[in-house]
Design an enzyme around this catalytic site. Sequence first.
Site, PDB file in Angstrom:
ATOM      1  N   ASN A 145      21.572  21.542  58.194  1.00  0.00           N
ATOM      2  CA  ASN A 145      22.603  22.571  58.024  1.00  0.00           C
ATOM      3  C   ASN A 145      22.446  23.422  56.769  1.00  0.00           C
ATOM      4  O   ASN A 145      23.376  24.109  56.363  1.00  0.00           O
ATOM      5  CB  ASN A 145      23.986  21.907  58.017  1.00  0.00           C
ATOM      6  CG  ASN A 145      24.288  21.239  59.347  1.00  0.00           C
ATOM      7  OD1 ASN A 145      23.812  21.672  60.395  1.00  0.00           O
ATOM      8  ND2 ASN A 145      25.079  20.172  59.312  1.00  0.00           N
ATOM      9  N   THR A 277      20.567  10.147  54.486  1.00  0.00           N
ATOM     10  CA  THR A 277      21.375  11.234  55.018  1.00  0.00           C
ATOM     11  C   THR A 277      21.309  11.223  56.540  1.00  0.00           C
ATOM     12  O   THR A 277      20.449  10.563  57.146  1.00  0.00           O
ATOM     13  CB  THR A 277      20.865  12.594  54.516  1.00  0.00           C
ATOM     14  OG1 THR A 277      19.516  12.773  54.999  1.00  0.00           O
ATOM     15  CG2 THR A 277      20.892  12.678  53.006  1.00  0.00           C
ATOM     16  N   THR A 278      22.200  11.993  57.161  1.00  0.00           N
ATOM     17  CA  THR A 278      22.177  12.110  58.618  1.00  0.00           C
ATOM     18  C   THR A 278      20.833  12.645  59.087  1.00  0.00           C
ATOM     19  O   THR A 278      20.285  12.181  60.089  1.00  0.00           O
ATOM     20  CB  THR A 278      23.310  13.036  59.097  1.00  0.00           C
ATOM     21  OG1 THR A 278      24.569  12.501  58.670  1.00  0.00           O
ATOM     22  CG2 THR A 278      23.315  13.156  60.610  1.00  0.00           C
ATOM     23  N   GLY A 279      20.271  13.606  58.357  1.00  0.00           N
ATOM     24  CA  GLY A 279      18.991  14.185  58.740  1.00  0.00           C
ATOM     25  C   GLY A 279      17.873  13.158  58.747  1.00  0.00           C
ATOM     26  O   GLY A 279      17.074  13.104  59.688  1.00  0.00           O
ATOM     27  N   TRP A 299      16.759  21.758  53.428  1.00  0.00           N
ATOM     28  CA  TRP A 299      16.464  22.384  52.127  1.00  0.00           C
ATOM     29  C   TRP A 299      17.615  22.081  51.180  1.00  0.00           C
ATOM     30  O   TRP A 299      18.679  22.710  51.251  1.00  0.00           O
ATOM     31  CB  TRP A 299      16.288  23.897  52.291  1.00  0.00           C
ATOM     32  CG  TRP A 299      15.890  24.576  50.998  1.00  0.00           C
ATOM     33  CD1 TRP A 299      16.727  25.126  50.056  1.00  0.00           C
ATOM     34  CD2 TRP A 299      14.565  24.765  50.508  1.00  0.00           C
ATOM     35  NE1 TRP A 299      16.008  25.632  49.018  1.00  0.00           N
ATOM     36  CE2 TRP A 299      14.664  25.424  49.263  1.00  0.00           C
ATOM     37  CE3 TRP A 299      13.301  24.437  50.991  1.00  0.00           C
ATOM     38  CZ2 TRP A 299      13.555  25.769  48.507  1.00  0.00           C
ATOM     39  CZ3 TRP A 299      12.189  24.775  50.237  1.00  0.00           C
ATOM     40  CH2 TRP A 299      12.321  25.448  49.011  1.00  0.00           C
ATOM     41  N   TYR A 312      24.685  25.757  50.462  1.00  0.00           N
ATOM     42  CA  TYR A 312      24.515  24.336  50.786  1.00  0.00           C
ATOM     43  C   TYR A 312      24.529  24.139  52.298  1.00  0.00           C
ATOM     44  O   TYR A 312      23.650  23.478  52.863  1.00  0.00           O
ATOM     45  CB  TYR A 312      25.629  23.530  50.126  1.00  0.00           C
ATOM     46  CG  TYR A 312      25.519  22.040  50.317  1.00  0.00           C
ATOM     47  CD1 TYR A 312      24.520  21.308  49.683  1.00  0.00           C
ATOM     48  CD2 TYR A 312      26.425  21.349  51.122  1.00  0.00           C
ATOM     49  CE1 TYR A 312      24.416  19.935  49.856  1.00  0.00           C
ATOM     50  CE2 TYR A 312      26.330  19.974  51.298  1.00  0.00           C
ATOM     51  CZ  TYR A 312      25.333  19.278  50.670  1.00  0.00           C
ATOM     52  OH  TYR A 312      25.222  17.917  50.851  1.00  0.00           O
ATOM     53  N   HIS A 329      23.836  10.033  48.420  1.00  0.00           N
ATOM     54  CA  HIS A 329      22.555  10.509  48.932  1.00  0.00           C
ATOM     55  C   HIS A 329      21.606  10.938  47.806  1.00  0.00           C
ATOM     56  O   HIS A 329      22.035  11.310  46.718  1.00  0.00           O
ATOM     57  CB  HIS A 329      22.772  11.693  49.878  1.00  0.00           C
ATOM     58  CG  HIS A 329      23.623  11.362  51.060  1.00  0.00           C
ATOM     59  ND1 HIS A 329      23.366  10.284  51.876  1.00  0.00           N
ATOM     60  CD2 HIS A 329      24.732  11.974  51.567  1.00  0.00           C
ATOM     61  CE1 HIS A 329      24.280  10.246  52.838  1.00  0.00           C
ATOM     62  NE2 HIS A 329      25.109  11.237  52.672  1.00  0.00           N
TER      63      HIS A 329
END
Length: 366
Positions: A145, A277-279, A299, A312, A329
Amino acid sequence: MPLVFRTLLFGFVTLLVVLLIIDDIAEVEEETAKAVAHVKPTALARSAKDINRHHPSCNNTAKLSSNSWTFNKTLSNIIRKNILRFLDPERDISILKGTLKPGDIIHYVFDRHSTTNISENLYRLLPTVSPMKNQHHRRCAIVGNSGILLNSSCGPEIDSHDFVIRCNLAPVEEYSQDVGRRTNLVTMNPSVVQRAFQDLVSDEWRERFLRRLQSLSGSVLWIPAFMAKGGEERVEWALRLILLHTVDVRTAFPSLRLLHAVRGYWLTNNVHIKRPTTGLLMYTLATRFCEEIHLYGFWPFPLDPHGKAVKYHYYDTLKYEYTSSSSPHTMPLEFRTLSTLHRQGALQLHTGTCDLSSGPQRELQN
């Protein structure tokens, strides 16, 4: 059987199990090191240590978008095999109906002293089989995101993938030229209900939230309901709406061991994350059912490689908070780890604009 003999036998078996686990972890490290050495002399573990010492230069990061990337199928397969030693994404992606019943007590993953109960609504929405059972896709996109996606024109390229994963119910319609529309799996942290939909305080916000859920049209909605205390009421609101309006989504609730298993895999590779993180979670899971993985919107820095400010999130005004010691995180560390994997060909990290005239960059893969 004498007590002394039973005690000695139990001690011997325990020692044997410990030795087997240590040997298995050593084998994981050895195989990964061999695969990385085959591609480049810089190993992932050494790169992870360098990550802690250096801030990425704009020049180094800008190289990620170059056309020199080549898919390393051998390394990708070894990473998949090694991850399977820690978890089975097909199984751990969701708790299944039959393993729990209404009223069962669950301890939160990150707050073991706090508990919640399995509600009737949650039980009704537990899947009977894994939503990813027997699935295999050649090209997958995981869409983060970051504001780096704004003005990227990557929407059509993202939508061209066989399977698209999105994070935290991020909006797509208003930003489709840059982020695409296609969604096959989307995550929804309970905090999203508060942050993006104002805790459903009015009919207008409830309608907005409902429309977003309805737009998923058969996608997997992945809800980490048992991670930390404080989100149970928001989870229940979402489940109630899904059931009341018969929303066409396939709900999934990650297993209680998933977070620790994912963290264990990365720690074994000397990537010292506090909480994935979710990513990073989605990338780790996707290695099970995706042959080739492409990351967009990853990023974590306030400036792009050319010094231009980056939001962000591409869709809100949330500020950068990962630099705080209280943040769970370690996003820059994760990003640099993914950058290393990009350079080695295990995944492709897209951080620039997409070329609409040439279509998806299929020629970069072999």
